[in-house]
Design a protein around this motif. Sequence first.
Motif, short mmCIF file in Angstrom:
data_model
loop_
_atom_site.label_atom_id
_atom_site.label_comp_id
_atom_site.label_asym_id
_atom_site.label_seq_id
_atom_site.Cartn_x
_atom_site.Cartn_y
_atom_site.Cartn_z
N ASN A 19 19.66 50.07 38.87
CA ASN A 19 18.41 50.78 39.28
C ASN A 19 17.11 49.70 39.78
OD1 ASN A 19 17.89 49.58 36.81
ND2 ASN A 19 16.60 51.37 36.26
N THR A 20 17.53 48.50 39.73
CA THR A 20 16.36 47.50 40.13
C THR A 20 16.28 47.66 41.70
OG1 THR A 20 17.24 45.92 38.37
CG2 THR A 20 16.14 45.05 40.47
N PRO A 21 15.21 48.01 41.95
CA PRO A 21 14.65 47.97 43.40
C PRO A 21 14.85 46.63 44.40
CG PRO A 21 12.77 48.76 41.95
CD PRO A 21 13.72 48.02 41.23
N VAL A 24 12.95 43.31 43.94
CA VAL A 24 13.22 42.35 42.72
C VAL A 24 14.43 41.39 43.29
CG1 VAL A 24 14.13 42.13 40.59
CG2 VAL A 24 12.75 44.13 41.24
N ASP A 98 11.74 39.53 33.18
CA ASP A 98 11.46 40.83 33.77
C ASP A 98 10.50 41.10 34.92
OD1 ASP A 98 13.66 42.49 32.49
OD2 ASP A 98 12.40 42.09 30.75
N ARG A 99 10.65 42.15 35.78
CA ARG A 99 9.85 42.50 36.87
C ARG A 99 8.31 42.43 36.29
NH1 ARG A 99 13.27 47.76 37.83
NH2 ARG A 99 13.50 47.59 35.67
N GLU A 100 8.09 43.00 35.10
CA GLU A 100 6.49 43.00 34.79
C GLU A 100 6.06 41.67 34.67
OE1 GLU A 100 8.18 47.24 34.23
OE2 GLU A 100 8.88 45.01 34.08
N THR A 103 4.94 40.48 38.10
CA THR A 103 4.08 41.46 38.45
C THR A 103 2.55 41.01 37.99
OG1 THR A 103 5.20 43.41 38.79
CG2 THR A 103 2.87 43.76 38.56
N LYS A 142 7.79 47.64 41.48
CA LYS A 142 8.02 49.05 41.21
C LYS A 142 7.38 50.16 41.87
CE LYS A 142 9.94 48.51 36.42
NZ LYS A 142 9.79 49.03 35.15
N HIS A 268 7.61 47.01 29.64
CA HIS A 268 7.13 48.05 30.41
C HIS A 268 5.40 47.97 30.25
CE1 HIS A 268 10.32 51.14 31.52
NE2 HIS A 268 10.57 49.84 31.87
#
Length: 299
Positions: A19-21, A24, A98-100, A103, A142, A268
């Motif tokens: 589910n990773t866009p 990423v 992680d993505r965050e 970000t 995201k 998150h």
Amino acid sequence: NLTKLFIHGGRYYHDFIENTPPMVFYLYSPALAISFLFHLTAWRAFEIYFYLLAFISLIFCDILLRKIIQDEDYLLYCISLIFLAISFLLLNIPDFGDRECFTIVLVMPYVLLAVVRADNKNFPILLSVFVGVMAGIGFAVKPFFIIPLVFIEIYLIAIKRTLLTWVRPEALIALLIFITYLYSVFIFSPEYLAKIVPLANYLYLNVFIDSSSSIYSDINFIFMIASLTFFGVYYRQLYYRKLYAVIVAALLGFVIVFWIPRLTWYYHALPALTLAIFLVVAILVEMALKIFTGHKSHL
């Protein structure tokens, strides 16, 4: 491994389920190049890549904080920069990479540059473009991350009282990257939208989702709301109101981003939590300077 598979032509649903866009995978791909060029393990290359981005971000933050905070408030500048360094390097330890984590590193210069714009101060166009590139990637990690960007722009529109305030190098570059990325997803990864997104939505809504009461009792969420309340109570007593107001605009956006999936996973909460702590620390330092140093000029 998934990043390598994606970069070499692997397709969502057909070659892997994740589910990773796509953004990423684009974001992680330079780590693969570092690994290949310097014969490093993938994880070591990934660490070097992340810390390099964090260092670049801190350089921009340093330049911008110097423009925002006056010389007589040097302690506020120092503590703000130290906190950002700590947040980039230590707050993400439980979920490093992680993505965050990326970000908050990529968008923080944009947040601070918005303060500079609100103060009607100049900033070099070339550096603004770099900030826009970083922010465009960071906000595109995201889909919901566009919300904080919108909130920041709404604040600038409100304070400038013109809809054209978004016509700035960094905002235009960030928007261009976001639109180009969306177009690339439709063209090169249509399976992500057609197959993976519906599957991810089903899993989040029916398997992973926490109850609303769990969200509202989460310590991180409570602290976010408390920091906003703290800002509201002391707003009129503060000098650097525009700094805090932009942080609050971004924070509100990331709080909504955290609330939407109703999952209390730490990573998150990371962007909103970082901004909330920064907000509280900066306000407390300013108030301490006012009390203990007896500043008369503005504090």
